[in-house]
Design an enzyme around this catalytic site. Sequence first.
Site, mmCIF file in Angstrom:
data_model
loop_
_atom_site.group_PDB
_atom_site.id
_atom_site.type_symbol
_atom_site.label_atom_id
_atom_site.label_comp_id
_atom_site.label_asym_id
_atom_site.label_seq_id
_atom_site.Cartn_x
_atom_site.Cartn_y
_atom_site.Cartn_z
ATOM 1 N N CYS A 184 -47.834 96.523 -1.300
ATOM 2 C CA CYS A 184 -46.946 97.594 -1.769
ATOM 3 C C CYS A 184 -47.420 98.160 -3.118
ATOM 4 C CB CYS A 184 -45.503 97.070 -1.815
ATOM 5 S SG CYS A 184 -44.299 98.397 -1.868
ATOM 6 N N TYR A 185 -46.698 97.893 -4.219
ATOM 7 C CA TYR A 185 -47.198 98.375 -5.514
ATOM 8 C C TYR A 185 -48.615 97.861 -5.745
ATOM 9 C CZ TYR A 185 -47.589 99.389 -10.482
ATOM 10 O OH TYR A 185 -48.023 99.878 -11.702
ATOM 11 N N HIS B 128 -44.539 94.627 3.444
ATOM 12 C CA HIS B 128 -44.350 93.310 2.827
ATOM 13 C C HIS B 128 -44.528 92.203 3.873
ATOM 14 C CE1 HIS B 128 -42.860 94.387 -1.225
ATOM 15 N NE2 HIS B 128 -42.560 95.525 -0.617
ATOM 16 N N GLU C 63 -44.490 89.109 3.353
ATOM 17 C CA GLU C 63 -43.806 87.886 2.941
ATOM 18 C C GLU C 63 -42.356 87.788 3.426
ATOM 19 O OE1 GLU C 63 -44.685 90.448 1.162
ATOM 20 O OE2 GLU C 63 -43.567 90.717 -0.707
ATOM 21 N N GLY D 53 -43.651 95.899 -6.713
ATOM 22 C CA GLY D 53 -42.943 96.057 -7.988
ATOM 23 C C GLY D 53 -42.197 97.371 -7.998
ATOM 24 N N LYS E 52 -37.114 74.038 -4.300
ATOM 25 C CA LYS E 52 -36.037 73.107 -3.917
ATOM 26 C C LYS E 52 -36.317 72.403 -2.580
ATOM 27 C CE LYS E 52 -31.694 71.813 -4.765
ATOM 28 N NZ LYS E 52 -31.179 71.423 -6.089
ATOM 29 N N ASP F 173 -32.320 66.887 -7.488
ATOM 30 C CA ASP F 173 -33.465 67.029 -8.387
ATOM 31 C C ASP F 173 -33.618 65.829 -9.306
ATOM 32 O OD1 ASP F 173 -33.419 69.440 -7.160
ATOM 33 O OD2 ASP F 173 -32.668 70.557 -8.887
#
Length: 519
Positions: free
Chosen positions: A86-87, A176, A178, A59, A375, A233
Site C-alpha cells: 500500500c503506502y 494488504h 496481512e 500508512g 500474547k 504473562d
Amino acid sequence: MSDTSHARLLIIDFGSQVTQLIARRLRELKVYCEIHPFQTMTMDAVRKIAPKAIILSGGPDSVTRDGSPRIPQEVFEYGVPILGICYGQQMMMVQLGGKVESGHGTAEFGRAFVSSRNKLGILDGWFAAGDEQVWMSHGDHVSEVAPGFQVYGTSPNAPFAITADISRDFYAVQFHPEVHHTPSGAKFLANFVQLAGFTGDWTMSAYREEMIAKIRAQVGEKRVICGLSGGVDSSVAAMLIHEAIGEQLTCVFVDHGLLRENEAEEVIGMFSENYNIQLIHADESKLFLEELDGQSDPETKRKIIGKLFIDVFQKHADTIEGAEFLAQGTLYPDVIESVSFSGGPSVTIKSHHNVGGLPEKMGLKLVEPLRELFKDEVRQLGHELGLPKSFIGRHPFPGPGLAIRCPGKITTNKLDILRKADAVYIDQIRKHNLYDEIWQAFVAILPVRTVGVMGDGRTYDYACALRAVTSVDGMTADYYPFSHEFLSETATRIINEVKGINRVTYDITSKPPGTIEWE
Ligand code: XMP
C-alpha cells in the site's frame, strides 16, 4: 532491538492500523520479525538489524505530499528482498522513479478482486480458481511503475495492484496481504519469506532454550524478584525464569483484597504446590481497602492502588537479600514504538497499573523474557513450559482488580456481593462451554439499588451488569452475543444465589466507544 540469533525480517512501519498483523502473519510462518517506525530507520540502524528481507508497511500519509515519509535510498541497494504494501508500494515507486497520483476516482476501500497478468514466484498458489479477493484501502494510486518493474496483477481501480522487479527481488502491492479479508494473503507472505530464504526456525521450544541461556547469562549468581499476579504473562515469565535460575527467583504475590473468589488460593496453590517456586504471599488487603475507603473517582482509585502496590512490593523486595533484578512480563506490543504523526502524546484514557513504575524507583535491572512475544505466543510458551491449559486460557484480569468493577465507593459488602455474582456468571459461561470463545467476562456491581419483588416481599438491592467481550488484543472489542436463554438463566441464578442483587443487566457496548472495564 533484540540480539536473537534467528534470521530477521525488518518491518518498517509507516503508521498503518494493521502493521502488527504483518508481524502476526510472519510469526505464524515461524519467521522472526521486528517492527520499527520509519523515523528511526537510518541506513546504520538497518545495517545493525541486519535483516534478511524488508517489508514496508502501509500508512495514512500520501506520498504526493511534500515531506511525507521515505526510507534512505541506500536501503534499495542493500541487496535483500523488499516488499512494499500500500503506502509502502507507492513510496517504492516514487523513490525508484515511478509515479503516484491522488484522486481521479481511483480510491478503493474494502474488498476488491485482482486478475492475473503474468506468472510470478510469490504468486504461487494464487489465481487457481480465477480472480483473487484482496483487501484494499487506498486513496492514491500508482500511475506509472518504476523502471525495471512489471505488472503481475490488476484490479478495477488499481491497474498496478501487483508489481515486481524480479531482478532485484523487489515486490510492491497495492492490497494488504496481512488482513483476513485477503484470503490468500498468508500464502503470498509465505512465498515471499521462502523466496527470501527464511527456514521457519522461530519455534517456541527454540525460543525457550535461547531465553533460558540468556537469563542465566544476564543474572549470573544474583537474585531476581518477580511480581506474580496469576495472569498468564507474569506466570509464564516466572516459570521460564525459574527454569533458568531455580532458587535465585522469588515471586511476590500482592493480595490487595480486590481479587476474585478463591483467586489467591488458586494462584498460590498452583505455584507453591506444583512448581516449588519461592513465593511471598503478601496479604495487604486491609491496607488497600482502608486507603480506598470513601474514594469514588476512577482515576483516584487507580492511582491509590498503583502507589500502594509499589510500596508493598518494595517492602517485601527489601527482605530479599541480594536481589538485583526485577522480572516483568512485558510483551512485544508494549515494546513496539508506535508511529505518531501528530507527534503529541496521546490522551490518557485510563492510567493502567502494572509494575511498570517499579524499576526506576527501586534501582533494579529488568529481566523481560517475553518482550519479543505476542500474547498468543506467550500462551504457546506457557504450554511448552507445562502450565495447565486452564491457567493458560484464563481471561485477563486487570491490576486494580475488582476496584474498577465497582463504580462509586468501594465497600467490603459490595466486594463480597460482586465476587459471588462473578463466580456464578463465570460458572454459567463454563457450563455452557463459552469460556474459550469469550476474550473476557466479568460482573460489575452498579452504585445503585433498585426496587424488586421476591416471594411477596419488596427488595431494595444492588443492580449489576454482566460484561462479555470478544477481542484480539483488548484494544478494540465487541460484546458477546449470548442467547436470550443464557442471559435469562444467568440472571435468575444470580438473583437466586447472590444475596444483595435483585436486578441484572447485560452491557452491549463495544470498544470504542466504551472500554472493556467500567472504570
Ligand atoms: P479497557 O478497560 O481499557 O481494558 O478497555 C483493556 C484491557 O486491559 C485490562 N486493564 C488493565 N490491565 N492494569 C492491567 O493490568 C490495568 O490497570 C488495567 N486496566 C484495564 C482490561 O481488563 C482489559 O483486558
